[in-house]
Design an enzyme around this catalytic site. Structure first.
Site, mmCIF file in Angstrom:
data_model
loop_
_atom_site.group_PDB
_atom_site.id
_atom_site.type_symbol
_atom_site.label_atom_id
_atom_site.label_comp_id
_atom_site.label_asym_id
_atom_site.label_seq_id
_atom_site.Cartn_x
_atom_site.Cartn_y
_atom_site.Cartn_z
ATOM 1 N N GLY A 46 0.840 -1.196 0.000
ATOM 2 C CA GLY A 46 0.000 0.000 0.000
ATOM 3 C C GLY A 46 0.873 1.243 0.000
ATOM 4 O O GLY A 46 2.006 1.223 0.499
ATOM 5 N N GLN A 51 2.975 10.041 1.042
ATOM 6 C CA GLN A 51 4.243 9.315 1.106
ATOM 7 C C GLN A 51 5.140 9.618 -0.096
ATOM 8 O O GLN A 51 6.330 9.305 -0.074
ATOM 9 C CB GLN A 51 3.995 7.804 1.193
ATOM 10 C CG GLN A 51 3.330 7.387 2.488
ATOM 11 C CD GLN A 51 3.169 5.887 2.559
ATOM 12 O OE1 GLN A 51 2.183 5.347 2.078
ATOM 13 N NE2 GLN A 51 4.149 5.215 3.127
ATOM 14 N N CYS A 88 5.729 0.288 7.504
ATOM 15 C CA CYS A 88 5.327 1.392 6.630
ATOM 16 C C CYS A 88 6.490 1.727 5.715
ATOM 17 O O CYS A 88 7.637 1.769 6.174
ATOM 18 C CB CYS A 88 4.956 2.600 7.482
ATOM 19 S SG CYS A 88 4.419 4.017 6.516
ATOM 20 N N LEU A 89 6.195 1.958 4.447
ATOM 21 C CA LEU A 89 7.265 2.305 3.502
ATOM 22 C C LEU A 89 7.957 3.606 3.907
ATOM 23 O O LEU A 89 9.086 3.852 3.491
ATOM 24 C CB LEU A 89 6.705 2.426 2.082
ATOM 25 C CG LEU A 89 6.200 1.114 1.472
ATOM 26 C CD1 LEU A 89 5.591 1.365 0.105
ATOM 27 C CD2 LEU A 89 7.318 0.088 1.366
ATOM 28 N N HIS A 130 -4.717 1.625 7.324
ATOM 29 C CA HIS A 130 -3.393 2.255 7.402
ATOM 30 C C HIS A 130 -3.261 3.366 6.348
ATOM 31 O O HIS A 130 -2.785 4.468 6.643
ATOM 32 C CB HIS A 130 -2.338 1.155 7.200
ATOM 33 C CG HIS A 130 -0.916 1.607 7.211
ATOM 34 N ND1 HIS A 130 -0.005 1.186 8.166
ATOM 35 C CD2 HIS A 130 -0.215 2.405 6.358
ATOM 36 C CE1 HIS A 130 1.178 1.734 7.911
ATOM 37 N NE2 HIS A 130 1.081 2.468 6.813
ATOM 38 N N GLU A 131 -3.712 3.080 5.110
ATOM 39 C CA GLU A 131 -3.562 4.084 4.039
ATOM 40 C C GLU A 131 -4.499 5.269 4.274
ATOM 41 O O GLU A 131 -4.134 6.417 3.998
ATOM 42 C CB GLU A 131 -3.811 3.465 2.656
ATOM 43 C CG GLU A 131 -2.916 2.289 2.279
ATOM 44 C CD GLU A 131 -1.437 2.491 2.568
ATOM 45 O OE1 GLU A 131 -0.946 3.632 2.458
ATOM 46 O OE2 GLU A 131 -0.770 1.504 2.939
ATOM 47 N N HIS A 134 -2.915 7.576 6.582
ATOM 48 C CA HIS A 134 -1.920 8.418 5.903
ATOM 49 C C HIS A 134 -2.577 9.650 5.277
ATOM 50 O O HIS A 134 -1.989 10.730 5.264
ATOM 51 C CB HIS A 134 -1.243 7.639 4.767
ATOM 52 C CG HIS A 134 -0.028 6.857 5.161
ATOM 53 N ND1 HIS A 134 1.066 7.431 5.754
ATOM 54 C CD2 HIS A 134 0.285 5.539 4.998
ATOM 55 C CE1 HIS A 134 1.998 6.494 5.945
ATOM 56 N NE2 HIS A 134 1.541 5.337 5.501
HETATM 57 NI NI NI Z 1 2.439 3.458 5.555
#
Ligand code: NI
Length: 187
Positions: A46, A51, A88-89, A130-131, A134
């Site tokens: 995701g 991000q 998380c990225l 989660h997204e 963000h």
């Molecule tokens: Ni994330």
């Protein structure tokens, strides 16, 4: 299509509220395509627009080989709770157990601007939550207890210097030694 730089913890853009998308444009669709490419290159499941330094209320997800585009997503139903180990990225190599709703229903627009509803449990449900966080400036570490968050921030202190200006350049990363146990947890 270019890979986008992924912003990491500390970049203020990750804490900003996004802006509702009011028109599907070729530029927006190009952003979505670049986000998928970037997410794949980073071996994530995701990725949300902040991000990659963008303010559009857009996220992309790919779970079980199924890609989903979420434009202006909203959680319209939630039920139960579950604990899930998340990463998380934007906070590479850091993981923590987060309590989420067990099942959610999300309403969003797809890449063509059509409104749809999608139900998610397990990884898909966690990933959507989660997204969507963000898109409202929230990160998974915000859900951790004070003590756990302190631990995680100490680990991050040792990681963060690899990312000058809070940018993670996926094109320069080698992922051979990543732990495959975390393959489903890069959200
Ligand atoms: Ni994330």
């Amino acid at each position: 299509m270019p890979l986008l730089g992924i912003r990491v913890l500390g970049d203020p853009v990750l804490r900003e509220e996004t802006v509702l998308v009011d028109a599907i444009t070729p530029a927006l669709q190009a952003l979505i395509d670049d986000m998928f490419e970037t997410m794949h290159a980073a071996r994530g499941v995701g990725l949300a627009a902040p991000q990659v330094g963008r303010a559009e209320r857009v996220a992309v997800i790919e779970v079980d080989g199924q890609p989903h585009v979420l434009i202006n997503p909203e959680i319209i139903e939630r039920e139960g709770t579950l604990k899930w180990e998340e990463g998380c990225l934007s906070i590479p190599e850091i993981y923590g157990d987060v309590t989420r709703s067990k099942r959610v229903v999300v309403r969003a627009m797809n890449r063509d601007g059509h409104t749809f509803e999608i139900e998610g449990t397990e990884l898909l449900g966690v990933c959507m939550q989660h997204e969507i966080d963000h898109l409202h400036g929230k990160l998974f570490i915000d859900h951790l207890s004070f003590l756990k968050r302190q631990k995680v921030m100490a680990l991050w202190d040792a990681e963060k210097d690899q990312y000058p200006n809070f940018v993670r350049d996926i094109s320069k990363e080698v992922h051979d030694d990543d732990d495959p146990a975390h393959d489903d947890e890069r959200l």
